[in-house]
Design an enzyme around this catalytic site. Structure first.
Site, short mmCIF file in Angstrom:
data_model
loop_
_atom_site.label_atom_id
_atom_site.label_comp_id
_atom_site.label_asym_id
_atom_site.label_seq_id
_atom_site.Cartn_x
_atom_site.Cartn_y
_atom_site.Cartn_z
N GLU A 106 0.84 -1.20 0.00
CA GLU A 106 0.00 0.00 0.00
C GLU A 106 0.87 1.25 0.00
O GLU A 106 2.01 1.24 0.50
CB GLU A 106 -0.90 -0.01 1.25
CG GLU A 106 -1.87 1.17 1.29
CD GLU A 106 -2.93 1.01 2.38
OE1 GLU A 106 -3.83 1.85 2.45
OE2 GLU A 106 -2.85 0.03 3.16
N GLU A 158 -12.73 -2.12 2.27
CA GLU A 158 -13.33 -1.81 3.58
C GLU A 158 -14.43 -0.76 3.44
O GLU A 158 -14.40 0.30 4.07
CB GLU A 158 -12.25 -1.37 4.57
CG GLU A 158 -11.26 -2.50 4.88
CD GLU A 158 -10.29 -2.18 6.01
OE1 GLU A 158 -10.30 -1.04 6.53
OE2 GLU A 158 -9.52 -3.08 6.37
N GLU A 183 -6.56 -9.08 3.59
CA GLU A 183 -5.72 -8.39 4.59
C GLU A 183 -5.71 -9.22 5.85
O GLU A 183 -6.77 -9.57 6.39
CB GLU A 183 -6.23 -6.98 4.90
CG GLU A 183 -5.97 -5.96 3.81
CD GLU A 183 -6.30 -4.52 4.24
OE1 GLU A 183 -6.16 -4.21 5.45
OE2 GLU A 183 -6.70 -3.74 3.37
N GLN A 199 2.02 -6.16 5.70
CA GLN A 199 2.25 -5.89 4.29
C GLN A 199 3.66 -6.34 3.92
O GLN A 199 4.39 -6.85 4.78
CB GLN A 199 2.05 -4.41 3.98
CG GLN A 199 0.62 -3.95 4.17
CD GLN A 199 0.40 -2.51 3.73
OE1 GLN A 199 1.22 -1.90 3.04
NE2 GLN A 199 -0.73 -1.95 4.13
#
Length: 514
Positions: A46, A194, A317, A366
């Site tokens: 990200e 989300e 995620e 991540q």
């Protein structure tokens, strides 16, 4: 009295030996078992903190060795764990990202403020071409998470056309003007992120309608017949969200439903990443192991509407989330990575493997310098974390056929609470190798196991282990190899029975060899 006491102690010790527990694990082939999709071992990058800039991307004028601005040491490391897919550009950032600002000559690209993560200004020097070319270099499938929260249907459809249309369309022409003749043919698309939170604080019912609109207008060319559209899914045990999507969205418009879950002990006090107590460690593992409950719960909902198993579950995620390192920007989510993270990674990947009939994709959060990262950088230095090493050990499971396991785990008990101490998954590769991954999360005790491999025709095995002296141990830039994968030979294979002792907080992977 002394003689009696000595005799009592001797008898007590004998009793302890006699009744020492051994966990029996059965592994069997099942012709109906699913394949463990390699995409379960996906990653996430990200625009957050030092993930992209000063992580992956240092620019093509940097003294740090790079290819088109991306660090070559990171490229090499990710190739070694056979990264199958990479999700980008977010996360919450995805629903603020205007993709057209990240194409064309870099000096002409507008800047933007990353309002979600640290309030920093970005120059858009890393954009669509950079990301997709990186994925080509890695041999990984790109997974683009598109802007639904602040974008438009046309923006989204244009992006699909830009990446996938071969020729003759406005976006294909623009792509060629920007130096790319052939399309990248991006398959994996997340439709928002989300949406119950940072993606727009929507209700499930509202998002279901929005989703259908975006999914409908993605078909920009004949190349898009095989698009894999992933609906922004629930968090944790929000089964209502999944129920609405499964009920309201036609199967012709959806390939997967997402799910997010982080191992967070308390969102207001997440605890340190390194100097934690066993109490915090136990609570972290308790939260991590809830993944099995949540995955099973969402699968149960999906089966009500899709008994044919046509729609996948994508846990796009997951990972451990702690307080940031002291002195770093709170919005950058930079944290160290210890043996606790290895336990979370190993146990979670075992859960996904064992649910691989429905779970076809997952993305740890991540890849570089953010949350449960596989790689940390500091200037020209780079270190590989315990989590990285678990992913490397588990490459044996990529696209292998699941071997169902059956056992009753011993308990890891702390302060009157108990968790399953042992996690196991197994697979058989196309080449015929039998692979078994075991995790002992117990912070204090070793556990003896015996694995019944009757009928598996396993005669020789080789093993690897990841362990360290303390659960808080981690690799640093001064000591990058404190925790590395070691050969594991402390096992015995005889008459189809494989026996060993799993040390405390360890990950072991065994594979048969001819």
């Amino acid at each position: 009295m002394k003689k009696i006491s000595s005799l009592f102690i001797f008898l007590f010790m004998c009793q302890s030996v006699v009744f020492a527990q051994e966990t029996k694990i059965t592994v069997r082939e099942d012709q109906n078992a699913p394949k463990i999709s390699k995409h379960i071992y996906g990653h996430f990058a990200e625009h957050l903190g030092r993930s992209i800039y000063d992580g992956f991307y240092v620019g093509d004028t940097s003294a740090i060795p790079n290819k088109e601005g991306v660090r070559t040491d990171i490229i090499k490391a990710l190739k070694e764990i056979q990264i199958p897919n990479l999700r980008w550009p977010g996360g919450c950032f995805a629903d603020t990202y205007q993709w057209k600002d990240g194409i064309g000559p870099q000096e002409e690209r507008p800047t933007m403020v990353n309002s979600w993560w640290g309030g920093v200004t970005e120059d858009n020097s890393f954009g669509t071409h950079n990301f997709l070319n990186l994925c080509e270099e890695l041999g990984a499938e790109p997974f683009i998470s598109g802007n639904v929260g602040s974008g438009t249907v046309k923006d989204f459809a244009d992006w699909v056309q830009y990446t996938n249309h071969p020729a003759g369309s406005p976006m294909a022409k623009l792509r060629k003007e920007n130096g790319r003749e052939e399309p990248w043919n991006v398959k994996f698309w997340g439709i928002g992120n989300e949406m119950w939170g940072c993606g727009g604080n929507m209700t499930a019912e509202y998002y279901a309608n929005i989703y259908k609109q975006y999914a409908t207008f993605m078909n920009a060319s004949e190349n898009n017949e095989n698009l894999y559209r992933i609906a922004a899914g629930a968090t944790g045990d929000d089964y209502h969200w999944t129920e609405v999507l499964m009920r309201e969205v036609p199967k012709s418009l959806i390939e997967a439903v997402g799910l997010h879950h982080y191992a967070v002990i308390d969102w207001k006090a997440k605890g340190p990443s390194t100097n934690y107590t066993e109490d915090i460690y136990f609570k972290s593992m308790k939260e991590a192991l809830k993944m099995d409950e949540f995955v099973a719960g969402h699968i149960e909902v999906m089966e009500k509407y899709d008994p044919e198993n046509e729609i996948d579950l994508a846990v796009d995620e997951w990972g451990g989330w702690y307080e940031v390192e002291e002195g770093t920007n709170p919005g950058f989510l930079y944290q160290q990575n210890t043996m606790r993270d290895a336990m979370i990674a190993g146990a979670t990947l075992n859960i996904f493997n064992n649910h691989s009939e429905r779970v076809k994709m997952a993305n740890i959060a991540q890849t570089v310098n953010v949350l449960q990262a596989q790689i940390l950088t500091e200037g020209e230095k780079m270190i590989l974390t315990p989590t990285y090493h678990v992913f490397k050990m588990y490459t044996v499971h990529h696209d292998a056929k699941l071997l169902p396991v059956a056992f009753d785990s011993p308990e890891y008990t702390f302060n009157g609470e108990s968790l399953p101490a042992i996690s196991v998954s197994a697979s058989k590769s196309e080449a015929g190798s039998t692979n078994i991954s075991l995790v002992n999360i117990d912070a204090q005790k070793e556990h003896k196991v015996e694995i019944d491999l009757e009928g598996m025709d396993v005669k020789k095995m080789q093993g690897q282990i990841l362990r360290s002296g303390k659960i808080q141990d981690h690799n640093t830039f001064d000591d990058p190899d404190k925790i590395t994968i070691k050969d594991f030979k402390d096992f015995n294979l005889k008459n189809g029975k494989l026996s060993m002792v799993l040390p405390p907080f360890s990950v072991v992977v065994l594979s048969s060899k001819k």
